[in-house]
Design an enzyme around this catalytic site. Sequence first.
Site, PDB file in Angstrom:
ATOM      1  CE1 TYR A  93      29.822 -31.973   8.109  1.00  0.00           C
ATOM      2  CE2 TYR A  93      30.810 -32.016   5.932  1.00  0.00           C
ATOM      3  CZ  TYR A  93      29.772 -31.652   6.766  1.00  0.00           C
ATOM      4  OH  TYR A  93      28.701 -30.977   6.267  1.00  0.00           O
TER       5      TYR A  93
ATOM      6  CE  LYS B 255      21.379 -30.063  21.946  1.00  0.00           C
ATOM      7  NZ  LYS B 255      20.178 -29.220  22.161  1.00  0.00           N
TER       8      LYS B 255
ATOM      9  CG  ASP C 136      18.614 -26.329  20.712  1.00  0.00           C
ATOM     10  OD1 ASP C 136      19.583 -25.646  21.125  1.00  0.00           O
ATOM     11  OD2 ASP C 136      17.904 -27.020  21.485  1.00  0.00           O
TER      12      ASP C 136
ATOM     13  CG  ASP D 172      26.825 -28.364   6.006  1.00  0.00           C
ATOM     14  OD1 ASP D 172      27.037 -27.692   4.974  1.00  0.00           O
ATOM     15  OD2 ASP D 172      26.115 -29.386   6.024  1.00  0.00           O
TER      16      ASP D 172
ATOM     17  CG  ASP E 156      23.026 -24.463   3.376  1.00  0.00           C
ATOM     18  OD1 ASP E 156      24.173 -24.102   3.068  1.00  0.00           O
ATOM     19  OD2 ASP E 156      22.395 -25.353   2.764  1.00  0.00           O
TER      20      ASP E 156
HETATM   21  C1  IPM Z   1      29.165 -27.175   1.996  1.00  0.00           C
HETATM   22  C2  IPM Z   1      28.584 -28.437   1.416  1.00  0.00           C
HETATM   23  C3  IPM Z   1      29.547 -29.581   1.673  1.00  0.00           C
HETATM   24  C4  IPM Z   1      29.672 -29.739   3.180  1.00  0.00           C
HETATM   25  C5  IPM Z   1      29.170 -30.907   1.002  1.00  0.00           C
HETATM   26  C6  IPM Z   1      28.976 -30.746  -0.487  1.00  0.00           C
HETATM   27  C7  IPM Z   1      30.189 -31.978   1.279  1.00  0.00           C
HETATM   28  O1  IPM Z   1      27.327 -28.665   1.931  1.00  0.00           O
HETATM   29  O2  IPM Z   1      30.262 -26.769   1.553  1.00  0.00           O
HETATM   30  O3  IPM Z   1      28.519 -26.557   2.834  1.00  0.00           O
HETATM   31  O4  IPM Z   1      28.859 -30.437   3.800  1.00  0.00           O
HETATM   32  O5  IPM Z   1      30.612 -29.167   3.733  1.00  0.00           O
HETATM   33 MG    MG Z   2      26.570 -27.091   3.119  1.00  0.00          MG
END
Ligand code: IPM
Ligand code: MG
Length: 407
Positions: free
Chosen positions: A181, A232, A264, A288, A292
């Site tokens: 990032y 990884k 993975d 990230d 999710d």
């Molecule tokens: C998160 C989001 C952010 C990230 C984006 C909005 C920049 O996806 O907080 O997980 O990638 O960190």
């Molecule tokens: Mg995110």
Amino acid sequence: MAAALQATPLKTLAISRRRVGGAGARPRRMAASFRCSAAARSYNITLLPGDGIGPEVVAVAKDVLSLAGALEGVELRFQEKLVGGSAFDATGVPLPDETLDAAKGSDAVLLGAIGGYKWDNNEKHLKPETGLLQLRAGLGVFANLRPAAVLPQLVDASTLKKEVAEGVDIMVVRELTGGIYFGKPRGFGTNDKGEDIGFNTEVYSASEIDRIARVAFEVARKRRGKLCSVDKANVLEASMLWRKRVTALASEFPDIELSHMYVDNAAMQLVRNPKQFDTIVTNNIFGDILSDEASMITGSIGMLPSASVGESGPGLFEPIHGSAPDIAGQDKANPLATILSAAMLLRYGLGEENAAKRIEAAVTETLNHGFRTGDIYSPGTTLVGCKQMGEEVLKTVESLKEVAAVN
Ligand code: IPM
Ligand code: MG
């Protein structure tokens, strides 16, 4: 949920904060001794509603914070600032200096969400997402805690089979201010064939790995004592160093069972048998993605809070969901992730454990009463909008006489 969230006062992270009235930084362990004194403890909170559903969910969470605080002798003073697309529209940049200064000068920061179709084509440095990354970097919040626990009331909302999902209780510790990032070089260019290229750099220094690993070991220690480091290392040098440092640190934490997994495989294991995980530590981009994925096991990303903390200074607390522009302004958003982020703010940001527990207990009770927003609705429950969900939580926050009774 409460169990997952209350697991981790970060003793390793001395989060300093100022008391309004100039008493200066006060160590968190003092909080308990102030509890019964007549003078209310007082904190400044910066609210960053942001874009899309952000303003709706932050408005609800603010009321819940105020009430839970007041009931536990905590006075919260709020200032609201712009971030993301709304900041860009008003000031031409996604993170105005005024916002970062206000955030840095406060005791904790609560953010809603940023982004939306309207700004998708902004130049990179003017994208809402860039504002969020600048905020994280500016506050130095390198450790991002993302709990994903399946609540018994919501087990049917999971897309996984009940026997796979029930009882899942994972904490993802994501490195937040390094890796691909932020790594340099990055940018656009042309290759030797004259073709356009885009490139980024995944880079970690030993000290960046050590500090996030230490947080993760401490987090695991407060939970079930298992830490899985995800990398990884079969391909990436940055991951090879990551694995080496995490392995070396393990000798400082002999009580923690450390394992390593390639990302993975981890993505696959999370849906195959998520109960094998307790605490996961991983880099920025894998965190990230995996957070999710882990969130969906719980039924809805609309339920999950997060806390981002650094070595000192205010923490940043935000739901892990995005700005959901498709439902913004329609009173359909689920405010529970932001309300639970407010609970994390009280716990990790201010050391106000009782007020945090009161909010978490109220969320559990509100779900027990059958109230659901659209994202977690199932037949037989009561469908409510964002505002009403907030009102139901407020009623419950108030009606909880003794937090201990529901924990
Ligand atoms: C998160 C989001 C952010 C990230 C984006 C909005 C920049 O996806 O907080 O997980 O990638 O960190
Ligand atoms: Mg995110």
